[in-house]
Motif scaffolding. Structure first.
Motif, PDB file in Angstrom:
ATOM      1  N   LYS A 264       0.807  -1.213   0.000  1.00 24.45           N
ATOM      2  CA  LYS A 264       0.000   0.000   0.000  1.00 24.45           C
ATOM      3  C   LYS A 264       0.848   1.275   0.000  1.00 24.45           C
ATOM      4  O   LYS A 264       0.306   2.375  -0.070  1.00 24.45           O
ATOM      5  CB  LYS A 264      -0.923   0.021   1.222  1.00 24.45           C
ATOM      6  CG  LYS A 264      -2.025  -1.026   1.179  1.00 24.45           C
ATOM      7  CD  LYS A 264      -2.997  -0.856   2.330  1.00 24.45           C
ATOM      8  CE  LYS A 264      -4.128  -1.867   2.254  1.00 24.45           C
ATOM      9  NZ  LYS A 264      -5.094  -1.702   3.365  1.00 24.45           N
ATOM     10  N   VAL A 265       2.163   1.129   0.084  1.00 23.67           N
ATOM     11  CA  VAL A 265       3.058   2.287   0.107  1.00 23.67           C
ATOM     12  C   VAL A 265       3.328   2.706  -1.339  1.00 23.67           C
ATOM     13  O   VAL A 265       4.271   2.238  -1.982  1.00 23.67           O
ATOM     14  CB  VAL A 265       4.359   1.985   0.861  1.00 23.67           C
ATOM     15  CG1 VAL A 265       5.269   3.217   0.857  1.00 23.67           C
ATOM     16  CG2 VAL A 265       4.057   1.569   2.295  1.00 23.67           C
ATOM     17  N   THR A 266       2.480   3.591  -1.838  1.00 27.04           N
ATOM     18  CA  THR A 266       2.599   4.098  -3.203  1.00 27.04           C
ATOM     19  C   THR A 266       3.732   5.120  -3.277  1.00 27.04           C
ATOM     20  O   THR A 266       4.228   5.591  -2.248  1.00 27.04           O
ATOM     21  CB  THR A 266       1.282   4.757  -3.626  1.00 27.04           C
ATOM     22  OG1 THR A 266       1.072   5.916  -2.795  1.00 27.04           O
ATOM     23  CG2 THR A 266       0.109   3.803  -3.465  1.00 27.04           C
ATOM     24  N   PRO A 267       4.145   5.497  -4.474  1.00 30.07           N
ATOM     25  CA  PRO A 267       5.190   6.529  -4.588  1.00 30.07           C
ATOM     26  C   PRO A 267       4.832   7.827  -3.876  1.00 30.07           C
ATOM     27  O   PRO A 267       5.701   8.469  -3.270  1.00 30.07           O
ATOM     28  CB  PRO A 267       5.303   6.732  -6.105  1.00 30.07           C
ATOM     29  CG  PRO A 267       4.909   5.419  -6.682  1.00 30.07           C
ATOM     30  CD  PRO A 267       3.826   4.895  -5.791  1.00 30.07           C
ATOM     31  N   GLU A 268       3.559   8.238  -3.921  1.00 34.11           N
ATOM     32  CA  GLU A 268       3.155   9.485  -3.276  1.00 34.11           C
ATOM     33  C   GLU A 268       3.208   9.367  -1.758  1.00 34.11           C
ATOM     34  O   GLU A 268       3.620  10.294  -1.061  1.00 34.11           O
ATOM     35  CB  GLU A 268       1.755   9.878  -3.729  1.00 34.11           C
ATOM     36  CG  GLU A 268       1.699  10.306  -5.190  1.00 34.11           C
ATOM     37  CD  GLU A 268       0.280  10.541  -5.647  1.00 34.11           C
ATOM     38  OE1 GLU A 268      -0.615   9.785  -5.206  1.00 34.11           O
ATOM     39  OE2 GLU A 268       0.056  11.469  -6.439  1.00 34.11           O
ATOM     40  N   ILE A 269       2.789   8.226  -1.219  1.00 32.44           N
ATOM     41  CA  ILE A 269       2.859   8.016   0.228  1.00 32.44           C
ATOM     42  C   ILE A 269       4.315   7.932   0.670  1.00 32.44           C
ATOM     43  O   ILE A 269       4.703   8.487   1.709  1.00 32.44           O
ATOM     44  CB  ILE A 269       2.077   6.752   0.623  1.00 32.44           C
ATOM     45  CG1 ILE A 269       0.573   6.981   0.408  1.00 32.44           C
ATOM     46  CG2 ILE A 269       2.350   6.365   2.069  1.00 32.44           C
ATOM     47  CD1 ILE A 269      -0.280   5.760   0.655  1.00 32.44           C
ATOM     48  N   ALA A 270       5.139   7.258  -0.124  1.00 30.45           N
ATOM     49  CA  ALA A 270       6.564   7.165   0.199  1.00 30.45           C
ATOM     50  C   ALA A 270       7.205   8.548   0.207  1.00 30.45           C
ATOM     51  O   ALA A 270       8.054   8.850   1.060  1.00 30.45           O
ATOM     52  CB  ALA A 270       7.263   6.261  -0.811  1.00 30.45           C
ATOM     53  N   GLU A 271       6.811   9.396  -0.719  1.00 23.61           N
ATOM     54  CA  GLU A 271       7.341  10.765  -0.791  1.00 23.61           C
ATOM     55  C   GLU A 271       6.973  11.553   0.462  1.00 23.61           C
ATOM     56  O   GLU A 271       7.819  12.252   1.044  1.00 23.61           O
ATOM     57  CB  GLU A 271       6.785  11.461  -2.019  1.00 23.61           C
ATOM     58  CG  GLU A 271       7.203  12.924  -2.141  1.00 23.61           C
ATOM     59  CD  GLU A 271       6.478  13.639  -3.267  1.00 23.61           C
ATOM     60  OE1 GLU A 271       7.121  14.451  -3.945  1.00 23.61           O
ATOM     61  OE2 GLU A 271       5.263  13.411  -3.453  1.00 23.61           O
ATOM     62  N   ALA A 272       5.711  11.443   0.916  1.00 26.20           N
ATOM     63  CA  ALA A 272       5.259  12.198   2.082  1.00 26.20           C
ATOM     64  C   ALA A 272       5.905  11.694   3.364  1.00 26.20           C
ATOM     65  O   ALA A 272       6.247  12.484   4.243  1.00 26.20           O
ATOM     66  CB  ALA A 272       3.743  12.114   2.195  1.00 26.20           C
TER      67      ALA A 272
END
Length: 534
Positions: A264-272
């Motif tokens: 569930k750790v998408t690129p956008e979540i990883a960025e935040a």
């Protein structure tokens, strides 16, 4: 099941359209029109549902979603049936969703016939009105504000009395985060990021942010999971970050960490969150950057310095009273202090928690406010530290109740989620929220129209504070800060009522220091230690 149903809607509509054509081909014109009309109407309704922007559930579930509105229409009759056939003697808890929906949509929020509550059941409470009422405060959404920032704070913040409580990107969709922040920007109130870090969707609208730093230090995290001062300094310098909240625990699952699975750790979540894409995102149960009450205050002071003097406080649910008294003892002995304390009640919500934690751990909010307020008064620092309250605070009376017991301001998550269109489907932990609020599924999240929902968020905030100003004026007061425990009465038995001042007495300033306090607070103070929570 939801995904299967959703996936069948468009094929069904297409089939109906083909059926309309086939029926018309094999029948005479008049008969074809009669047979095709209802099927054509259903197809047109489905197309309308897909393109309209007001109702997320209709965009995700065209045609079928109308069943929900049908059930809403018969809601009052169903509630009355439950009241009349409640044979177990329990009070009937009215669903507050309709009130939030009405206020967020700008609809009439009144009802006929009077109270549906049993006013003779223990626990019923009411705000005392006055025969000398005052005119309600004009434009309360803009004027009901408090200043946050103690003597060590060089960038104090003027906070609204009513703000959005902590909800992370990851738990909520990108559309939901944007709508909340845009609503906060328009209404002039604050939006708590939750412990998931500051995402692009928090910053894009430009609303005021309370950056919450949790045990995982997301957004200011080293590769080994520890706290990174330089990353914190960089993020805290954002013009949108107005306060920093260090999360110690939350009411729904105090003492319990969390995990976001790697898938569930998408690129956008990883960025935040400043983590690797596809890796498990773990929130430990407690902090590693400090140890003990004095260490906590020193860390708060460090964060304030790194943030350029912006207000820094901490959020906690009350467990053992002696632990909060130990923090107070450290404040007294060191002179270090937070700018605010956010008190979360055990009844607070979350996207996922073990039922044992959500039902049976954490002190309820009202008792927690009383303890925190009395403890800060008892060591003589209450005037420099603001107290925020959260935990199922939705209505103006709930806000007034918290203010009467010592809260300076109130945060709400549930109320603003309902304003977004949440229908409490309780699918938050499955990634299948039917209205696109608590999901990372882009197909479901797309249904939440940011502009429309931001307007509802702003309207809910304004109408709730307008209602608060009206009840405060009816009590003969000008501002919620003037409310006291004497202004609210509670039934404690079928034949006895008492003011909250009798149930929750307030300490005199410095009572813990000069040994004039009595009861369990005095015992907890004597057992407290500035060097240890135990």
């Amino acid at each position: 099941m939801i995904h299967q149903i959703r996936g069948l809607v468009m094929p069904i509509l297409t089939t109906l359209l083909i059926a309309c054509v086939a029926v018309g081909w094999g029948m005479d014109v008049f008969a074809a029109r009669i047979a095709a009309a209802p099927m054509g109407a259903i197809v047109l309704l489905g197309v309308h549902d897909l393109v309209q922007r007001k109702h997320s559930i209709l965009r995700n579930f065209p045609v079928l979603g109308h069943l929900r509105f049908l059930l809403e229409d018969v809601g009052p009759e169903l509630r009355q049936y439950v009241v009349e056939h409640n044979t177990e003697g329990r009070p009937f808890n009215r669903d507050q969703r309709s009130l939030v929906y009405q206020r967020s949509k700008g609809l009439l929020d009144k009802k006929p016939f009077g109270t549906e509550l049993d006013v003779y059941l223990p626990g019923h409470h009411w705000l005392t009105h006055s025969l000398e009422t005052r005119p309600p405060l004009e434009d309360p959404a803009r004027k009901l504000r408090i200043d946050v920032g103690g003597p060590d704070c060089s960038q104090p913040y003027s906070s609204s009395f009513f703000n959005i409580s902590a909800m992370s990107f990851g738990s909520l969709s990108a559309s939901a985060i944007q709508a909340l922040n845009e609503g906060a920007r328009r209404g002039g109130f604050a939006h708590n990021t939750g412990e998931g870090g500051i995402s692009r969707y928090h910053e894009k609208p430009g609303g005021d942010l309370i950056w919450q730093v949790g045990t995982g230090y997301f957004g200011c995290r080293r590769s080994d999971g520890g706290f990174d001062p330089e990353r914190f300094r960089e993020a805290a310098a954002s013009e949108h970050v107005r306060m920093i909240e260090l999360k110690l625990s939350q009411g729904a699952k105090p003492g319990h960490g969390g995990i976001l699975p790697g898938e569930k750790v998408t690129p956008e979540i990883a960025e935040a969150r400043r983590i690797e894409i596809g890796t498990d995102c773990i929130s430990p149960a407690s902090h590693q950057a400090f140890d003990g009450p004095t260490g906590l205050l020193e860390f708060v002071s460090e964060l304030r310095s790194l943030a350029g003097g912006k207000p820094v406080g901490f959020k906690l649910a009350i467990g053992r009273p002696v632990e909060f008294l130990s923090i107070c003892r450290a404040i007294h002995e060191t002179g270090l202090a937070p700018d605010f304390v956010s008190v979360d009640g055990g009844e607070g919500g979350t996207g996922a928690a073990p039922i044992e934690f959500s039902d049976h751990m954490g002190m309820p909010l009202l008792e927690a406010i009383v303890l925190v307020n009395n403890a800060l008064i008892g060591i003589g620092v209450r005037e420099r530290i603001r107290v925020f309250a959260s935990g199922k605070r939705i209505t103006s009376i709930a806000l007034a109740h918290a203010a009467a017991l010592g809260a300076d301001a109130v945060n709400s998550a549930r109320g603003f989620m309902l304003a977004l269109g949440c229908i409490q489907a309780q699918r938050c932990h499955t990634n299948r929220c039917p209205v696109g609020v608590a999901t990372q599924d882009p197909r479901l999240a797309h249904a939440l129209h940011v502009e429309n929902k931001a307007e509802r968020v702003e309207r809910f905030h304004a109408s709730t504070l307008k209602a608060l100003a009206e009840v405060v004026a009816a009590a003969g007061l000008s501002h919620p800060s003037e409310l006291s425990p004497e202004d609210i009465y509670q039934r404690v038995s079928p034949w006895e009522i008492r003011p909250l001042s009798a149930l929750y007495p307030t300490l005199s300033p410095g009572a813990l220091i000069d040994s004039t306090a009595h009861g369990f607070l005095r015992e907890a103070w004597n057992a407290s230690s500035a060097s240890s929570f135990r």
